[in-house]
Scaffold this motif. Structure first.
Motif, PDB file in Angstrom:
ATOM      1  N   SER A   1       0.855  -1.187   0.000  1.00 24.29           N
ATOM      2  CA  SER A   1       0.000   0.000   0.000  1.00 24.29           C
ATOM      3  C   SER A   1       0.890   1.236   0.000  1.00 24.29           C
ATOM      4  CB  SER A   1      -0.906   0.019   1.232  1.00 24.29           C
ATOM      5  OG  SER A   1      -1.744  -1.119   1.259  1.00 24.29           O
ATOM      6  N   VAL A   2       0.574   2.177  -0.876  1.00 21.82           N
ATOM      7  CA  VAL A   2       1.431   3.343  -1.066  1.00 21.82           C
ATOM      8  C   VAL A   2       0.577   4.603  -1.149  1.00 21.82           C
ATOM      9  CG1 VAL A   2       3.136   4.444  -2.576  1.00 21.82           C
ATOM     10  CG2 VAL A   2       3.108   1.947  -2.347  1.00 21.82           C
ATOM     11  N   ILE A   3       0.990   5.646  -0.448  1.00 24.21           N
ATOM     12  CA  ILE A   3       0.430   6.980  -0.666  1.00 24.21           C
ATOM     13  C   ILE A   3       1.511   7.786  -1.368  1.00 24.21           C
ATOM     14  CG2 ILE A   3      -0.527   9.069   0.366  1.00 24.21           C
ATOM     15  CD1 ILE A   3      -1.428   7.379   2.745  1.00 24.21           C
ATOM     16  N   ALA A   4       1.236   8.199  -2.598  1.00 23.80           N
ATOM     17  CA  ALA A   4       2.231   8.907  -3.410  1.00 23.80           C
ATOM     18  C   ALA A   4       1.893  10.391  -3.461  1.00 23.80           C
ATOM     19  CB  ALA A   4       2.276   8.322  -4.822  1.00 23.80           C
ATOM     20  N   LEU A   5       2.848  11.211  -3.091  1.00 22.97           N
ATOM     21  CA  LEU A   5       2.670  12.661  -3.152  1.00 22.97           C
ATOM     22  C   LEU A   5       4.031  13.317  -3.313  1.00 22.97           C
ATOM     23  CD1 LEU A   5       1.828  13.997   0.446  1.00 22.97           C
ATOM     24  CD2 LEU A   5       2.972  11.839  -0.025  1.00 22.97           C
ATOM     25  N   LYS A   6       4.019  14.597  -3.608  1.00 25.12           N
ATOM     26  CA  LYS A   6       5.273  15.300  -3.868  1.00 25.12           C
ATOM     27  C   LYS A   6       6.071  15.470  -2.575  1.00 25.12           C
ATOM     28  CE  LYS A   6       3.286  17.746  -7.782  1.00 25.12           C
ATOM     29  NZ  LYS A   6       2.738  19.025  -8.280  1.00 25.12           N
ATOM     30  N   GLY A   7       7.371  15.288  -2.697  1.00 22.56           N
ATOM     31  CA  GLY A   7       8.237  15.389  -1.534  1.00 22.56           C
ATOM     32  C   GLY A   7       8.229  16.756  -0.879  1.00 22.56           C
ATOM     33  N   LYS A   8       7.828  17.781  -1.631  1.00 17.16           N
ATOM     34  CA  LYS A   8       7.818  19.135  -1.066  1.00 17.16           C
ATOM     35  C   LYS A   8       6.633  19.361  -0.127  1.00 17.16           C
ATOM     36  CE  LYS A   8       5.197  21.700  -4.589  1.00 17.16           C
ATOM     37  NZ  LYS A   8       5.221  22.890  -5.466  1.00 17.16           N
ATOM     38  N   TYR A   9       5.674  18.440  -0.095  1.00 15.22           N
ATOM     39  CA  TYR A   9       4.507  18.592   0.775  1.00 15.22           C
ATOM     40  C   TYR A   9       4.865  18.130   2.193  1.00 15.22           C
ATOM     41  CZ  TYR A   9       1.783  19.012  -3.584  1.00 15.22           C
ATOM     42  OH  TYR A   9       1.286  19.397  -4.800  1.00 15.22           O
TER      43      TYR A   9
END
Length: 449
Positions: free
Chosen positions: A74-82
């Motif tokens: 299970s993965v939540i993918a979002l931008k590292g800058k968040y």
């Protein structure tokens, strides 16, 4: 009810824009369950807010869905800058002892394209015109997963929507509104700074432009509404959307220099799909001169693999031409001619994939949106409209079928239109307490009382 029945009953669809009925998407098993929290289009605030405000609900929703899918990862993918969003999610993951990975993406467009996200997270390339489950993955939006959690644990139906209003407003705002709320009312709550404006429903790259006042008056919040951009009527993005296809074809013939930047920066091309917009641009002017099906497919068949992300025309082309619009036009012509283009079922990612990503800041500058960049919604305002209009088509597929008539009393959460079980469809529920004042072929209007 089991999970799929609960989701169908609640009328949950993909909240990220497409509106695919979630009970259909999740009726499978998968190796990966990926939550798309990238919010890759500029200016949109909604998913970031949801990750901060409802991190616990999101994590618990991921656990529910992953168990159903029998997902190994299970993965939540979002931008590292968040950073704030990542911190909130990590705290919720730890609190719930959840086996969920946070995948930090670079800041590029289109990070939130589900096929690009699948390639980034899994290393696998989805086949041409395929879907993530073709490579063992299911991708859902943040709002969708939170909706699933609320449906399972609280019995909630899909009746409310969180959305951001940005652009030519006093300051960006987050709104929590009943589905069916007038778009005008949402904009009014954000205090527009111009009296005459056009809007984009969604993001600046793939959102729907509505410029005429009469048409803006006819827009309502649906299950897929996540963002409203308010812009002056003479803004570059508004004017560009008004260019006719005949003018685009004329411009292409006279100005395309065949630099192939539209192809080299195309996200689908970079994950191995057969799409070369520069070749479509080379031939679009002579469309009417092509007689055989074979030559037509050879000249324009690649257009069918366009994902409409808009990089080719909004960023890549040094001449300001419109490869995306040309691709969209040729898709229609391929269908008219009954041409079925063979799919590449085993695309291979190109070695240049990481070098071709479009930095979001540079894209914002190219779109002339710099004055709105960096402004964030810090508060969420709840609206209580006097009436709502609920379209029967808030999703991909067949419209829902009305089960209420004018004069009927309804409460928020009551079923007002049922899914058409002869095809893809979803339930529609009342979003307010009131009386049905009108039922039309397009939808149902409820007056609050």
């Amino acid at each position: 009810m089991n999970l799929i029945e609960t989701i169908k009953d609640a009328g949950i669809v993909g909240a990220g824009g497409a509106g695919f009925p979630t009970h259909i998407k999740l009726n499978t098993k998968a190796e990966y369950f990926i939550v798309n929290a990238a919010e890759c289009e500029p200016l949109i605030e909604t998913d970031k807010y949801l990750c901060r405000a409802f991190a616990d609900e999101l994590v618990k929703g991921v656990m529910l869905v992953a168990e159903h899918l029998e997902a190994k990862k299970s993965v939540i993918a979002l931008k590292g800058k968040y950073k704030d969003e990542i911190a909130a999610l990590k705290a919720a993951i730890e609190k719930n002892s959840a086996a969920i990975e946070i995948f930090e993406m670079r800041t590029f467009y289109p990070a939130g394209d589900e096929q690009i996200m699948v390639q980034q997270v899994t290393g696998r390339c989805v086949p041409e015109r395929g879907i993530p489950i073709d490579v063992g993955a299911v991708v859902d939006n943040v709002g969708t997963v939170i909706g699933i959690y609320n449906a399972v644990t609280k019995g909630e139906k899909t009746t409310e929507k969180y959305l951001s209003v940005v652009g030519e407003v006093k300051e960006p705002v987050m709104l929590k509104v009943p589905i069916g709320t007038s778009i005008r009312e949402c904009i009014k709550a954000a205090s527009p700074t111009v009296s005459e404006y056009a809007i984009i429903l969604g993001g600046p790259m793939m959102g729907r432009v509505v410029a005429e006042d009469k048409l803006i008056d006819q827009q309502f919040v649906t299950k897929t509404t996540g963002n409203i951009i308010v812009l002056p009527k003479d803004h570059y993005l508004i004017k560009r959307s008004e260019v006719s296809i005949s003018r685009i074809k004329h411009q292409t013939r006279s100005a395309c220099i065949q630099c192939r930047m539209c192809t080299d920066l195309c996200p689908r091309f970079q994950i191995g799909h057969r799409i070369k917009p520069h070749l479509v641009m080379r031939n679009v002017w002579r469309e009417d001169k092509i007689e055989t099906q074979e030559e037509f497919e050879k000249s324009f068949g690649d257009a069918i693999n366009c994902c409409d992300c808009g990089i080719c025309e909004m960023f890549s082309c040094p001449m300001g031409l419109s490869p995306r619009r040309a691709n969209q036009y040729m898709k229609g012509k391929l269908r008219e001619r009954g041409i079925t283009v063979e799919r590449n079922l085993n695309p291979q990612v190109r070695s240049s994939v990481d070098l071709s990503k479009v930095p979001t800041d540079r894209l914002i500058a190219r779109l002339n949106l710099g004055k709105y960049n960096g402004l964030h919604a810090h508060v969420c305002i709840g609206l209580k409209p006097d009436e709502v209009f609920l379209p029967f088509s808030q999703h991909i597929g067949k419209p829902a079928i009305a089960v209420k008539a004018a004069g009927d009393r309804v409460s928020a959460g009551d079923l007002v239109a049922r899914a058409d079980d002869t095809g893809l469809s979803t339930n529609i529920h009342a979003s307010v307490n009131g009386t049905v004042s009108e039922v039309t072929p397009a939808g149902i209007r409820i007056r609050v009382s």
